[in-house]
Enzyme design. Sequence first.
Site, short mmCIF file in Angstrom:
data_model
loop_
_atom_site.label_atom_id
_atom_site.label_comp_id
_atom_site.label_asym_id
_atom_site.label_seq_id
_atom_site.Cartn_x
_atom_site.Cartn_y
_atom_site.Cartn_z
N LEU A 211 12.81 43.33 34.61
CA LEU A 211 12.45 42.47 33.56
C LEU A 211 13.78 42.46 32.60
CD1 LEU A 211 9.00 43.64 32.42
CD2 LEU A 211 9.66 41.48 33.63
N LYS B 167 4.26 39.47 28.14
CA LYS B 167 4.24 38.40 29.03
C LYS B 167 3.25 37.20 28.75
CE LYS B 167 3.28 42.07 32.31
NZ LYS B 167 1.94 42.66 33.39
N GLU C 131 2.85 51.38 38.03
CA GLU C 131 3.89 52.47 37.80
C GLU C 131 3.46 53.65 38.02
OE1 GLU C 131 6.59 50.76 36.45
OE2 GLU C 131 7.59 52.61 35.59
N LYS D 215 5.08 49.90 28.33
CA LYS D 215 5.72 50.30 29.62
C LYS D 215 5.76 51.69 30.08
CE LYS D 215 9.93 48.52 31.62
NZ LYS D 215 10.17 49.75 32.21
N CYS E 190 57.90 56.35 20.28
CA CYS E 190 57.17 56.43 21.26
C CYS E 190 56.54 55.01 21.41
CB CYS E 190 55.89 57.44 20.75
SG CYS E 190 54.55 57.25 21.77
N CYS F 130 53.10 63.95 25.30
CA CYS F 130 52.47 62.76 25.06
C CYS F 130 52.34 62.10 26.23
CB CYS F 130 53.29 61.96 23.93
SG CYS F 130 53.16 60.22 24.00
N GLU G 69 1.70 45.09 26.89
CA GLU G 69 1.20 46.34 27.26
C GLU G 69 2.21 47.30 27.21
OE1 GLU G 69 -0.46 43.90 31.17
OE2 GLU G 69 1.42 44.87 31.25
N ASP H 249 -17.87 70.63 38.04
CA ASP H 249 -16.75 70.67 39.19
C ASP H 249 -17.06 71.32 40.24
OD1 ASP H 249 -15.27 69.72 37.14
OD2 ASP H 249 -13.98 71.47 36.90
ZN LIG Z 1 54.60 59.67 22.49
#
Ligand SMILES: [Zn+2]
Length: 700
Positions: A97, A306, A184, A125, A446, A423, A123, A45
Site C-alpha cells: 500500500l 479504502k 494478516e 492495520k 585542509c 584527519c 480498519e 474446556d
Molecule cells: Zn584535515
Amino acid sequence: MSPLQRTNNLLAVVNPSTQDYLDLKKLISNLNRAYYIESKSVIDDELYDALFKQLIAWEEKLPLGDEQLADSPSQKLTENLTNSFHKVRHNHPMLSLSNAFDDSDLKRFTEDMGAQQTDYVIEPKFDGVSIAVHYENDVFVQAITRGNGETGEDVTNNVKTLRNLPLSLPLSRFGISRAEFRGEIYIRKAAFDQLNKSRLEEGLDAFQNSRNTASGSLRLKDAQTVRSRPLEVVFFQCVHCDNQDPAKKLDKDHNKQMELLYSIGLPTTHTYIKLSNTVESLQEVVDYWKNKREAFPIGIDGLVIKVNNTSLHSHIGSTGHHPKWATAFKFTAASVESVLEAVDFQVGRTGVLTPVAKIQPAPLHGVIVRNISLHNQDFIDRLNLHIGDTLLVVRAGDVIPYIKDSWSTSKRRGRRVEFPKECPACYSPIVREEDSAAWLCPNAHCQAKKLEQLQYFVSKTALDIDGFGREIMKLFYEKGFVTSRVDVFSLYERREGLVSLEGLGPKSIDKLIASIESSRKQSLWRQIVSLGIPLVGPQTAKAIIKHLKLRTLEEVSLLTLDQLVEIHDVGEKVSQSIVDFSNDSNSCQELKELSACFDHGDASNPEIVSSELLASKRVVITGSFDFASRNEIKEFVEMHGGVVSGSVSKNTSVVFVGDKAGTKADKARNLGVPILETQDLSAWIQNNNIPTILKIEDSE
Ligand SMILES: [Zn+2]
C-alpha cells in the site's frame, strides 16, 4: 438443541455412524468459531477436550474419505506435517500500500479520488505478516505468503494450525466455489508476553517483536512447533469470489462483505471497521485510533483506508506498486531498530571530525534513515559501539534521529568503532582541545575543511544563494573555479568554463550567476554569519551589528575583545572566537576583499535601523505578509528591542496581523490588545514610518 445437550448426546454414542461423525465435526467447528472468533466460551474446556478426543477416535474407527477429513478440526493437530515452502504464483499480485503519514497525505489521497463523493472504510492495520488464503468447495485448501508480491511460498500446513482459521466455510450458500481472501497473521500482545515468559523459563532467548515471530513461525518446517505459537489471522479483503449467480452476488460494499464473511465464521476486520466520507471525518477516525492504540490488545502499526465501493476499485486502478483506492496511514514510530554497517568521519568547516553512522536503512517518522551523527568520541565510547551492532534509533524533536541504545546479538562481534589518529582528508594528526569532546584537524589548509567552509558560505543559513547547493560547490572547488569565498563573486567572468562543466547547462549557470549577483545585497548579519566563525550565528551577528553599529563586513576585523564582551548577548568564548578570527592576517585581507563584493545599504536600510521602540515589548505575529516573510518581521522586531512570542495573552503588547490570520487576531481583539495591520506594518518596515499606535504608547 443447545450445544451442551448436543455435546452430551454425542459423547454418549457408542457405535458411531458416519452421520454422527459429521454432527460431531460440525459441533466442534461451531464451538471453535464461537470461541476464537466471537470470543464466547459455550461449554467447559473439559467437555471440549472430551469431544475432541472422541473426534480423533472416530476418525480412526470409521471408514472416512479424504474429503470428509479435509475440513476436520483434527487437521489442526495432525502430527508430522511438514512444509515444502514451494513457490506459488499469486493469481492476483499482492501489492503493498502507499503510505500516508499526516493530514496532508490524507487530503492528497482523497483528492486523488477525484470529484466523486466516496465512502471510505477505515480498519486497523494489524502488525503482522500478510497471507493469501484459498477456499475451494467450502474447504480451506491453500495459504501463500506475500513473497515478492508476484510469487509467495506455500505455507498451507502451518496456517492450518492457526486456532481461529476455519477449515470449512459455507461459501456455497452464496454460490461461491472458489474464493481467495487476504489477511494478516499476528500475535496478541498478551500472548506474545506469555510466549516470551515461558521461553525465558525454559532458558531460551526471548523474541524481539511479535511481527518477526509471526513471520518466522510461518517459515518453520515443523507444523507441530507452529501450533505451539499463539498465531491468529484476521482477513481484510475478499480478492476473488467466483459466484456467477447474480441473485447471490456479494454486496459491492467492502464493509458489508466483511460483515457477511464474519457472520459465516471467517475472522474479518468487520468489528473494527469505521466508515467515513470526508477528509475531516477520516482525521477524526485517525485520532480515535491514535488514542486507542496503546490499550488495544493487538499491536497495530497504522490504519488502512479504502474506498468502500469495491466496484470502483478497478476503475480507480493501481500503479505497478500499489492500488490507488487504498492507502496505509502509518502511525509515527517513536523508535526503530537497525544495524550499524560502517562509520564515516567527516571533517566540518571548523575542522571538527564528526563520526557518522551508516546504518541499514530504517523507516522512522515517515523518512528512511540511513545516516546518523554519532556526535563525538564520548558518545561512541558510552555506547561501546561495534560494527554490526543492533541500534535503537529514536527521533529527537521532530527531525533529527539519534541512537539511544545499542547491543550485540551475535557471538562474534564486529570490530570496535575507533576514532582515527589523523584527519581522513589531509592526514594531519588530529588534536583534542581541553574541555572539549571534539577532535579537530588543526591544518588551516585542509582541503576538506576549506570545501566545507565554502559550502557553508553560500548555504541557506549564510548567504542563502539560491541554487548553489553543496554538490555544485564541490564541483567548482574540485575544478578550481572557487578556491576562496571571494572567488564566488567573480564566477561570472568564468561563465564559458562553467558552462562546459558536465551536468550544468548555460541556463542553470546564468540563473546561478543571477542569484550570486543578488546576494551582493544580503544583509550584514548574513555576511558575518557566512564567515563561519566558530560559535557565531545569526543572534550574535545581529547583536554585534546593533550594539557596535557596524556598517560593513570589513569592520569585523577591527573588533576588540573589550568591545565584544561588553555586549550583553555575546559571551566571552564567542568574543574570543571572533577576535581569533580577525587577528589572523589572512582573514584581514579576505574581509577587505569580501567586503568590497557587497553593496552597502545606506542608513535608511531597514535592517540596519535599530531602535528601542519595542524595548521590552511582547509582539505576536500572525497571518502572512506579502512584503516580508514572518522571519524577516521577527528580525525586525528584535532589531527594535522587542520579543516575539507565540501566543496572545493580556501581557502581549501588540499583535501584527497579516492575511489569513486565525484565532490569534480574534483573541487580541477580545483582550483589547493593540493590533497593527499589514499596511501600517509595511510602511514602518519599508519606509521607517513609525505607526501611531506605537508613538502614542511611547509618549505615555
Ligand atoms: Zn584535515
